[in-house]
Design an enzyme around this catalytic site. Structure first.
Site, short mmCIF file in Angstrom:
data_model
loop_
_atom_site.label_atom_id
_atom_site.label_comp_id
_atom_site.label_asym_id
_atom_site.label_seq_id
_atom_site.Cartn_x
_atom_site.Cartn_y
_atom_site.Cartn_z
N ASP A 262 0.85 -1.19 0.00
CA ASP A 262 0.00 0.00 0.00
C ASP A 262 0.89 1.24 0.00
O ASP A 262 0.80 2.10 0.88
CB ASP A 262 -0.92 -0.01 1.22
CG ASP A 262 -2.05 1.01 1.12
OD1 ASP A 262 -2.40 1.40 0.00
OD2 ASP A 262 -2.58 1.40 2.18
N ASP B 83 3.33 1.58 8.28
CA ASP B 83 2.06 0.86 8.05
C ASP B 83 2.17 -0.25 7.01
O ASP B 83 1.79 -0.09 5.85
CB ASP B 83 0.95 1.83 7.67
CG ASP B 83 -0.43 1.17 7.77
OD1 ASP B 83 -0.49 -0.01 8.17
OD2 ASP B 83 -1.42 1.84 7.45
#
Length: 330
Positions: free
Chosen positions: A204, A221
């Site tokens: 991502d 993340d």
């Protein structure tokens, strides 16, 4: 779609609950709790008595198994061991995956930074270098428990979910026909080079998950880390501006990337298919999370007639993009 009458698990995350969860891990909080921008999970900055605040991530219950979360953490530790600029979870008594009353939790040091400038050639070059090094580590071994980015989960299952009551009846025939055409093109693109290598990737890699500090990109993340082609971590660094601009950006990224890792140019055929799958998956993600009270509050435009009309228009434009020649490596 109607909202569920059952309370959502995240509704339990009151300030007192959050502080109790952190203090159960051995930290003494000063009582400050600041909610950060996160929807899939819940992330908070927690004040620690006479120390620097920490970041606490409460995973969405039921999304990942403990084994899948641990693979995410272990991948981050592997990257740190190679001096890569990622933000790994802290270890508490040797454990990175913590639990409190049904919530998997990870704690992180607070790191500052700003989003990189993706129009800056130096930033793109440095991002390419970091991703090249990251992919060297990601190629050492596969994930055992985390999923693979594939047409079934990102494409067909997303379409099926949206057709289960989200697409307005007046637009359903157009959506069915269009997504059938899209998936045929995507299948053809993936079938063109079936031997393309899959490796562990961030998954991502957009500007919100990159912190630019001290002339370096720091990756945060890894919640969407999975097996995928290397291009999955590269294409989101390219703007949606005119083709010539994207090719210049790609040249800078690959110049840095190939200092450390070899790039298979056949993967350029997957940029638009992967973009299409992400678009389908994003709308389905909103649909799957619609019973979470945070989603109607923060995405009020979703699931309206106007939204679906614009979504179908974007998918039609994407069908045209799938038929265009792939980007050139300058």
């Amino acid at each position: 779609m109607t909202q569920s009458s059952q309370p959502h698990p995240f509704e339990r995350l009151t300030p007192d609950f959050i502080l109790d969860a952190i203090e159960a891990q051995g930290f003494l909080s000063d009582g400050r709790v600041l909610a950060l921008n996160s929807y899939e999970n819940r992330v908070y900055q927690i004040g620690i008595d006479e120390k620097v605040p920490i970041i606490a991530k409460f995973y969405r219950p039921g999304r990942w198994t403990d084994a899948q979360i641990q693979e995410e953490h272990d991948f981050c530790d592997e990257l740190v061991a190679q001096d890569l600029s990622v933000v790994p979870p802290m270890r508490v008594q040797g454990q990175s995956l913590l639990h409190y009353q049904g919530f998997p939790i990870a704690l992180y040091e607070r790191r500052g930074g700003r989003a990189p400038d993706l129009d800056n050639p130096d930033h793109l070059y440095q991002l390419g270098r970091t991703l090249g090094r990251m992919h060297l580590v990601g190629a050492v071994k596969p994930f055992t428990h985390r999923p693979t980015l594939d047409m079934q989960s990102f494409g067909y299952q997303s379409i099926e979910r949206l057709l289960s009551g989200f697409i307005p009846a007046s637009l359903e025939p157009a959506y069915r026909s269009l997504t059938q055409d899209l998936m045929q093109r995507i299948e053809a693109a993936f079938a063109l080079y079936p031997d393309i290598r899959y490796l562990r990737v961030h998954g991502d890699c957009h500007g919100g998950n990159l912190l630019w500090r001290d002339d370096l990109a720091h990756f945060v993340d890894f919640d969407d880390a999975r097996m995928a082609p290397a291009i999955q971590d590269l294409w989101m660094l390219l703007s949606e501006n005119e083709r010539s601009q994207r090719e210049l950006q790609l040249a800078e990224v690959l110049a840095g990337y190939e200092e450390f890792a070899e790039f298979d140019p056949r993967e350029l055929h997957l940029i638009e298919p992967l973009r299409t799958l992400r678009m389908l998956h994003y709308s389905a993600w909103l649909a799957r999370r619609w019973e979470d009270p945070a989603f109607p509050l923060n995405f009020p435009w979703f699931n309206t007639e106007r939204y679906w009309g614009e979504h179908i228009l974007q998918l039609r434009e994407q069908l045209s993009a799938l038929n265009e020649p792939v980007l050139r490596i300058l």
